[in-house]
Write a protein that holds these residues in place. Structure first.
Motif, PDB file in Angstrom:
ATOM      1  N   THR A   1       5.014  18.674 -18.047  1.00 58.10           N
ATOM      2  CA  THR A   1       3.878  19.787 -18.097  1.00 58.10           C
ATOM      3  C   THR A   1       4.803  20.682 -18.044  1.00 58.10           C
ATOM      4  N   LEU A   2       5.749  21.303 -17.151  1.00 64.22           N
ATOM      5  CA  LEU A   2       6.757  21.716 -16.548  1.00 64.22           C
ATOM      6  C   LEU A   2       7.216  22.898 -17.680  1.00 64.22           C
ATOM      7  N   GLU A   3       8.157  21.509 -18.254  1.00 59.52           N
ATOM      8  CA  GLU A   3       9.624  21.017 -19.239  1.00 59.52           C
ATOM      9  C   GLU A   3       8.186  21.663 -20.352  1.00 59.52           C
ATOM     10  N   ARG A   4       7.334  21.554 -21.147  1.00 55.37           N
ATOM     11  CA  ARG A   4       6.638  22.101 -22.694  1.00 55.37           C
ATOM     12  C   ARG A   4       6.344  23.419 -22.180  1.00 55.37           C
ATOM     13  N   GLU A   5       5.880  23.933 -20.764  1.00 63.74           N
ATOM     14  CA  GLU A   5       4.995  25.189 -21.208  1.00 63.74           C
ATOM     15  C   GLU A   5       6.037  25.796 -21.026  1.00 63.74           C
TER      16      GLU A   5
ATOM     17  N   GLY B   1       1.096  -1.152   0.214  1.00 63.38           N
ATOM     18  CA  GLY B   1       0.263  -0.034  -0.242  1.00 63.38           C
ATOM     19  C   GLY B   1       1.102   1.466  -0.024  1.00 63.38           C
ATOM     20  N   ARG B   2       2.046   1.201   0.570  1.00 62.93           N
ATOM     21  CA  ARG B   2       2.995   1.954   0.903  1.00 62.93           C
ATOM     22  C   ARG B   2       3.778   2.159  -0.395  1.00 62.93           C
ATOM     23  N   THR B   3       3.863   1.624  -1.183  1.00 62.20           N
ATOM     24  CA  THR B   3       4.516   1.526  -1.923  1.00 62.20           C
ATOM     25  C   THR B   3       3.756   2.305  -3.321  1.00 62.20           C
ATOM     26  N   GLU B   4       2.206   2.144  -3.302  1.00 62.27           N
ATOM     27  CA  GLU B   4       1.835   2.524  -4.204  1.00 62.27           C
ATOM     28  C   GLU B   4       0.859   3.255  -3.964  1.00 62.27           C
ATOM     29  N   GLU B   5       1.164   4.331  -3.465  1.00 58.71           N
ATOM     30  CA  GLU B   5       1.206   5.204  -2.935  1.00 58.71           C
ATOM     31  C   GLU B   5       2.735   6.166  -3.446  1.00 58.71           C
ATOM     32  N   LEU B   6       3.545   6.040  -2.863  1.00 59.60           N
ATOM     33  CA  LEU B   6       4.887   6.320  -3.853  1.00 59.60           C
ATOM     34  C   LEU B   6       4.502   6.434  -5.171  1.00 59.60           C
ATOM     35  N   GLN B   7       4.407   5.126  -5.364  1.00 55.96           N
ATOM     36  CA  GLN B   7       4.305   5.668  -7.044  1.00 55.96           C
ATOM     37  C   GLN B   7       3.504   6.786  -7.800  1.00 55.96           C
ATOM     38  N   ARG B   8       2.143   5.958  -7.038  1.00 54.85           N
ATOM     39  CA  ARG B   8       1.503   7.297  -7.359  1.00 54.85           C
ATOM     40  C   ARG B   8       1.711   8.888  -7.507  1.00 54.85           C
ATOM     41  N   GLN B   9       2.253   8.955  -5.901  1.00 53.62           N
ATOM     42  CA  GLN B   9       3.388   9.950  -5.808  1.00 53.62           C
ATOM     43  C   GLN B   9       4.493  10.613  -6.972  1.00 53.62           C
ATOM     44  N   LEU B  10       4.719  10.223  -8.101  1.00 59.31           N
ATOM     45  CA  LEU B  10       5.983   9.873  -8.680  1.00 59.31           C
ATOM     46  C   LEU B  10       5.332   9.823  -9.820  1.00 59.31           C
ATOM     47  N   ASN B  11       4.339   9.328  -9.929  1.00 55.87           N
ATOM     48  CA  ASN B  11       3.857   9.308 -11.336  1.00 55.87           C
ATOM     49  C   ASN B  11       3.085  10.548 -11.616  1.00 55.87           C
ATOM     50  N   LEU B  12       2.537  11.266 -10.202  1.00 58.01           N
ATOM     51  CA  LEU B  12       2.021  12.805 -10.400  1.00 58.01           C
ATOM     52  C   LEU B  12       3.326  13.388 -10.454  1.00 58.01           C
ATOM     53  N   GLU B  13       4.617  13.518 -10.250  1.00 53.54           N
ATOM     54  CA  GLU B  13       5.677  14.669 -10.158  1.00 53.54           C
ATOM     55  C   GLU B  13       5.548  14.744 -11.247  1.00 53.54           C
TER      56      GLU B  13
ATOM     57  N   MET C   1       4.427  13.810 -14.400  1.00 58.70           N
ATOM     58  CA  MET C   1       3.381  14.448 -15.137  1.00 58.70           C
ATOM     59  C   MET C   1       3.265  15.801 -15.152  1.00 58.70           C
ATOM     60  N   LYS C   2       3.636  16.362 -14.159  1.00 58.21           N
ATOM     61  CA  LYS C   2       4.124  18.127 -13.361  1.00 58.21           C
ATOM     62  C   LYS C   2       4.993  18.169 -14.204  1.00 58.21           C
TER      63      LYS C   2
END
Length: 448
Positions: free
Chosen positions: A394-398, A376-388, A390-391
């Motif tokens: 997006t910043l690199e494209r802008e 569960g902790r691993t999945e949460e960290l992976q989700r946060q990593l994927n979100l970062e 993506m951010k």
């Protein structure tokens, strides 16, 4: 007869793949097409494949003796003998299995080819014994497989019985998780194993079995005549340890483990969708398979795996019939002489549930919080990593868009900013015009 007719058809390959491969050149056809073909189309297409011809024509100067140096015999089973060998060319160690019976003694050659077919389709997975090659020599099937340097789970259980120290719960969870990952891969390949077990019953470690082997050591008894389906590999020490953050999926997590458990012996494996079932060991067999109900074949592997873990935990030899056999098929575990946590004990009970639909799948076991509490902790960290990530993307494209707006392409610049008349265009293109500008600072004074 041309070489195109000397090809065996692997029953585990998807039908669509078979048709695409065999008919891609317009020269090979499936059996159904052959039956419907015009008899006058040519004799090359007759009877695909001519298995007896293939096997006979494979005879050659002993490939086994030419390519391998035999080190020792490491196992004898009902269907073959296994040798530890070193390949002369690459210097690596392999397990070479030679069938006990020749093809002439077999009522059905496909039975001998069955294990080869299954291994070849499965390919490579960290929790399935790896297949390398197979050939026929002196009318016997020879299979070259991965050598597991830790022996078998059977041998480990026997040593534990001898010392009075069965596997403890953390080790049992590790075994269950790793074998579940292997079964998940097999089931996802549209196959079932149907012979999952740690040890032939009655146990070769029991007094009754050892009484028939007087004058031999325990390890000799274990090696001599008992079929083994789960094997152990000890990881070689690496100078570059695996970083935990790099382990992102089921196929990679094992890289950090010191002991790897692998599923072997696919002699009874069959297709889930078109099963041809050969019943496995009655001691580990689910009741619905015995009753020829094949609607939930993968759950039969789960039932056998649950009892396998119970035996590894110290349960006595399982019955082959009688009241106790039926008692277990009602969802009751055999007596385990150690205390297990409630959640783990209940998980094992669910694995032998009398209703196969209520047993967990191999995929569910591979993601069980009981076996992988940190998942569960691993999945949460992976989700946060994927979100970062993506951010960041997006910043690199802008940033690129802002840079392009600040330094537009030549011919599209703002005349008020550049000071260039709108109607005039430069025909010269400065070198590096598309790259970001840099400033230079001379060391001395510049001349006017």
């Amino acid at each position: 007869m041309t070489s195109s007719a000397l090809v065996n058809i692997n029953p585990f390959t998807p039908e669509s793949y078979r048709k695409q491969f065999l008919q891609s050149s317009g020269k090979r056809k499936t059996r159904g097409d052959l039956e419907e073909a015009d008899p006058g189309e040519g004799k090359v297409q007759q009877g695909l494949p001519a298995k007896r011809c293939v096997l006979r024509e494979t005879n050659m100067t002993s490939r086994y003796e030419k390519e391998f140096m035999e080190v020792e015999k490491i196992g004898v089973g009902e269907f073959g003998t296994v040798y530890k060998c070193i390949k002369r060319l690459d210097g690596c160690v392999y397990a070479i299995k030679r069938s006990t019976k020749s093809f002439a003694e077999l009522a059905n050659e496909n039975l001998a080819l069955h294990e080869v077919y299954a291994h070849a389709v499965l390919g490579h997975h960290p929790h399935v014994v790896r297949y390398y090659s197979a050939w026929v020599e002196d009318d016997h099937m020879i299979i070259q497989n991965e050598y597991c340097n830790g022996g078998s789970l059977q041998a480990a259980i026997c040593e534990n019985i001898k010392s009075g120290n069965p596997f403890e719960e953390p080790q049992l969870k590790d075994i269950l998780l790793q074998i579940s990952l292997g079964l998940k891969y097999i089931h996802n390949s549209d196959m079932v194993h149907l012979d999952i077990k740690p040890i032939k019953q009655p146990s070769p470690c029991s007094p009754r079995a050892q009484g028939t082997e007087k004058g031999r050591t325990l390890s000799q008894v274990v090696k001599s005549k008992y079929k083994r389906n789960i094997f152990i590999c000890h990881q070689m020490q690496s100078d570059s340890p695996v970083v935990q953050e790099e382990i992102e999926n089921d196929a990679d997590w094992f890289l950090s483990a010191n002991v790897i458990y692998k599923i072997g012996d696919l002699g009874l494996a069959t297709s889930i969708n078109t099963p041809k079932v050969e019943e496995g060991d009655i001691h580990f067999l689910a009741k619905e398979i015995l009753q020829e109900d094949y609607q939930h074949l993968p759950k039969g592997d789960i039932f056998a795996l649950g009892l396998t873990i119970a035996v590894a935990a110290g349960a006595e030899s399982l019955p082959s019939n009688g009241d106790m056999w039926h008692h277990i098929r009602k969802g009751n575990l055999p007596h385990i002489p150690q205390e297990l946590s409630e959640e783990f004990y209940n998980l094992l009970k669910n694995m032998i549930h009398p209703d196969p639909r209520k047993r967990p799948s191999a995929a569910a076991l591979a993601r069980s919080r009981v076996l992988r509490p940190s998942l569960g902790r691993t999945e949460e960290l992976q989700r946060q990593l994927n979100l970062e990530r993506m951010k960041t993307a997006t910043l690199e494209r802008e940033l690129r868009e802002a840079q392009q707006a600040q330094y537009p392409r030549e011919g599209h610049s703002d005349p008020e900013v550049s000071g260039t008349p709108a109607g005039s265009r430069s025909t010269k293109r400065p070198v590096g015009g598309k790259s970001a500008k840099s400033l230079s600072f001379p060391c001395g004074k510049s001349s006017p």
